[in-house]
Motif scaffolding. Structure first.
Motif, PDB file in Angstrom:
ATOM      1  N   ALA A  92       1.046  -1.469  -0.421  1.00  0.00           N
ATOM      2  CA  ALA A  92      -0.080   0.116   0.583  1.00  0.00           C
ATOM      3  C   ALA A  92       0.858   1.415  -0.149  1.00  0.00           C
ATOM      4  O   ALA A  92       0.397   2.758  -0.443  1.00  0.00           O
ATOM      5  CB  ALA A  92      -0.848  -0.351   1.863  1.00  0.00           C
ATOM      6  N   CYS A  93       1.768   1.161   0.377  1.00  0.00           N
ATOM      7  CA  CYS A  93       2.799   2.501   0.388  1.00  0.00           C
ATOM      8  C   CYS A  93       3.233   2.763  -0.905  1.00  0.00           C
ATOM      9  O   CYS A  93       3.811   3.765  -1.205  1.00  0.00           O
ATOM     10  CB  CYS A  93       4.460   2.518   1.042  1.00  0.00           C
ATOM     11  SG  CYS A  93       3.574   2.293   3.499  1.00  0.00           S
ATOM     12  N   HIS A  94       3.767   1.917  -1.387  1.00  0.00           N
ATOM     13  CA  HIS A  94       4.258   2.206  -3.186  1.00  0.00           C
ATOM     14  C   HIS A  94       3.119   2.978  -4.051  1.00  0.00           C
ATOM     15  O   HIS A  94       2.398   2.187  -3.813  1.00  0.00           O
ATOM     16  CB  HIS A  94       5.015   0.586  -3.745  1.00  0.00           C
ATOM     17  CG  HIS A  94       6.247   0.702  -2.342  1.00  0.00           C
ATOM     18  ND1 HIS A  94       7.634   1.210  -2.615  1.00  0.00           N
ATOM     19  CD2 HIS A  94       5.864  -0.447  -1.672  1.00  0.00           C
ATOM     20  CE1 HIS A  94       7.622  -0.136  -1.855  1.00  0.00           C
ATOM     21  NE2 HIS A  94       7.659  -0.878  -0.890  1.00  0.00           N
ATOM     22  N   TYR A  95       3.708   3.640  -4.669  1.00  0.00           N
ATOM     23  CA  TYR A  95       3.049   4.169  -5.399  1.00  0.00           C
ATOM     24  C   TYR A  95       3.384   3.371  -7.151  1.00  0.00           C
ATOM     25  O   TYR A  95       4.245   3.663  -7.414  1.00  0.00           O
ATOM     26  CB  TYR A  95       3.282   5.618  -5.749  1.00  0.00           C
ATOM     27  CG  TYR A  95       2.696   6.368  -6.959  1.00  0.00           C
ATOM     28  CD1 TYR A  95       1.591   6.914  -6.840  1.00  0.00           C
ATOM     29  CD2 TYR A  95       3.321   6.574  -7.700  1.00  0.00           C
ATOM     30  CE1 TYR A  95       0.680   7.476  -7.345  1.00  0.00           C
ATOM     31  CE2 TYR A  95       2.977   7.468  -9.140  1.00  0.00           C
ATOM     32  CZ  TYR A  95       1.528   7.859  -8.813  1.00  0.00           C
ATOM     33  OH  TYR A  95       0.920   8.713 -10.256  1.00  0.00           O
ATOM     34  N   ARG A  96       1.863   3.334  -7.772  1.00  0.00           N
ATOM     35  CA  ARG A  96       2.658   2.719  -9.124  1.00  0.00           C
ATOM     36  C   ARG A  96       1.218   3.345 -10.023  1.00  0.00           C
ATOM     37  O   ARG A  96       0.118   3.910  -9.341  1.00  0.00           O
ATOM     38  CB  ARG A  96       1.894   1.729  -8.828  1.00  0.00           C
ATOM     39  CG  ARG A  96       3.239   0.760  -7.839  1.00  0.00           C
ATOM     40  CD  ARG A  96       1.960  -1.059  -8.228  1.00  0.00           C
ATOM     41  NE  ARG A  96       3.075  -1.978  -7.070  1.00  0.00           N
ATOM     42  CZ  ARG A  96       2.965  -1.633  -5.609  1.00  0.00           C
ATOM     43  NH1 ARG A  96       2.036  -1.252  -5.277  1.00  0.00           N
ATOM     44  NH2 ARG A  96       3.651  -2.175  -5.051  1.00  0.00           N
ATOM     45  N   ALA A  97       2.177   4.076 -10.850  1.00  0.00           N
ATOM     46  CA  ALA A  97       0.508   5.188 -11.809  1.00  0.00           C
ATOM     47  C   ALA A  97       0.178   4.260 -12.499  1.00  0.00           C
ATOM     48  O   ALA A  97      -1.198   4.753 -12.731  1.00  0.00           O
ATOM     49  CB  ALA A  97       2.187   5.197 -12.583  1.00  0.00           C
ATOM     50  N   CYS A  98      -0.004   3.064 -12.451  1.00  0.00           N
ATOM     51  CA  CYS A  98      -1.139   2.570 -13.526  1.00  0.00           C
ATOM     52  C   CYS A  98      -2.556   1.430 -12.654  1.00  0.00           C
ATOM     53  O   CYS A  98      -3.006   0.782 -12.658  1.00  0.00           O
ATOM     54  CB  CYS A  98      -0.887   1.349 -14.210  1.00  0.00           C
ATOM     55  SG  CYS A  98       0.145   0.074 -13.123  1.00  0.00           S
ATOM     56  N   GLU A  99      -1.796   1.916 -10.862  1.00  0.00           N
ATOM     57  CA  GLU A  99      -2.986   1.523  -9.771  1.00  0.00           C
ATOM     58  C   GLU A  99      -3.730   2.107  -8.746  1.00  0.00           C
ATOM     59  O   GLU A  99      -3.024   3.402  -8.731  1.00  0.00           O
ATOM     60  CB  GLU A  99      -2.081   0.735  -9.152  1.00  0.00           C
ATOM     61  CG  GLU A  99      -1.850  -0.649  -9.782  1.00  0.00           C
ATOM     62  CD  GLU A  99      -1.088  -1.694  -8.579  1.00  0.00           C
ATOM     63  OE1 GLU A  99      -1.064  -1.274  -7.394  1.00  0.00           O
ATOM     64  OE2 GLU A  99       0.064  -2.485  -9.673  1.00  0.00           O
ATOM     65  N   LEU A 100      -5.024   1.988  -8.476  1.00  0.00           N
ATOM     66  CA  LEU A 100      -5.596   2.942  -7.317  1.00  0.00           C
ATOM     67  C   LEU A 100      -4.691   2.633  -6.222  1.00  0.00           C
ATOM     68  O   LEU A 100      -4.275   1.774  -5.697  1.00  0.00           O
ATOM     69  CB  LEU A 100      -7.227   2.681  -7.445  1.00  0.00           C
ATOM     70  CG  LEU A 100      -8.282   2.465  -8.931  1.00  0.00           C
ATOM     71  CD1 LEU A 100      -8.785   1.702  -8.357  1.00  0.00           C
ATOM     72  CD2 LEU A 100      -8.283   4.205  -8.834  1.00  0.00           C
ATOM     73  N   PRO A 101      -5.333   3.751  -5.511  1.00  0.00           N
ATOM     74  CA  PRO A 101      -4.597   4.256  -4.577  1.00  0.00           C
ATOM     75  C   PRO A 101      -5.886   3.213  -3.474  1.00  0.00           C
ATOM     76  O   PRO A 101      -6.246   2.717  -3.486  1.00  0.00           O
ATOM     77  CB  PRO A 101      -4.274   6.267  -3.763  1.00  0.00           C
ATOM     78  CG  PRO A 101      -5.769   6.138  -4.656  1.00  0.00           C
ATOM     79  CD  PRO A 101      -5.703   5.879  -6.192  1.00  0.00           C
ATOM     80  N   PRO A 102      -4.364   2.616  -2.322  1.00  0.00           N
ATOM     81  CA  PRO A 102      -5.600   2.257  -1.527  1.00  0.00           C
ATOM     82  C   PRO A 102      -6.773   2.335  -0.623  1.00  0.00           C
ATOM     83  O   PRO A 102      -6.646   3.168  -0.498  1.00  0.00           O
ATOM     84  CB  PRO A 102      -4.450   1.355  -0.430  1.00  0.00           C
ATOM     85  CG  PRO A 102      -3.445   3.021  -0.187  1.00  0.00           C
ATOM     86  CD  PRO A 102      -3.577   3.487  -1.384  1.00  0.00           C
ATOM     87  N   ALA A 103      -7.545   1.286  -0.755  1.00  0.00           N
ATOM     88  CA  ALA A 103      -9.058   2.102  -0.055  1.00  0.00           C
ATOM     89  C   ALA A 103      -8.890   2.831   1.369  1.00  0.00           C
ATOM     90  O   ALA A 103      -8.364   1.905   2.433  1.00  0.00           O
ATOM     91  CB  ALA A 103      -9.849   1.150  -0.114  1.00  0.00           C
TER      92      ALA A 103
END
Length: 130
Positions: free
Chosen positions: A91-102
């Motif tokens: 959840a800590c890692h930013y990925r441009a192609c994924e939504l942030p954690p809920a």
């Protein structure tokens, strides 16, 4: 200066449940990711404190402290710790192609971290369990 694990959990809770009437400058997903970082820091600090009590040399390498936790704190605590740490790391890692954690997912992790802080804080061990 470093904050205690309990302070980090409280700060994460404030990010996940801001007081009513507060102007929200951060999106819920961004607040959830920031809360995940705080929760992982709290779990890391709790693990360090646990290993300092049991055997101080275990705080040097993170992988070893997670692998050996089962023998000192029990299978359930070790499993919960690994699962929670892995989920928070993802959840800590930013990925441009994924939504942030809920936020709801991170709230669940907050409860788990709170339980693990209690389990690791009260565990008194004299040596590895068979």
């Amino acid at each position: 200066m470093s904050a205690s694990p309990e302070t980090l959990v409280t700060a994460a809770d404030c990010l996940l449940r801001p007081t009513p009437g507060t102007v929200h400058s951060l999106a819920p997903g961004l607040r959830a990711r920031a809360a995940a970082v705080l929760l992982r820091m709290a779990l890391d600090q709790a693990l360090d404190a646990y290993w300092r009590r049991v055997t101080p040399s275990m705080t040097l390498i993170g992988k070893h402290r997670m692998l050996c936790l089962e023998w000192y704190a029990g299978q359930d605590t070790a499993r919960r710790c690994r699962t929670t740490w892995s989920a928070l790391s993802a959840a800590c890692h930013y990925r441009a192609c994924e939504l942030p954690p809920a936020p709801a997912e991170i709230r669940t992790r907050l409860l788990e971290v709170t339980g693990l802080l209690a389990a690791l804080g009260t565990a008194t061990v004299t040596g590895p369990t068979p």
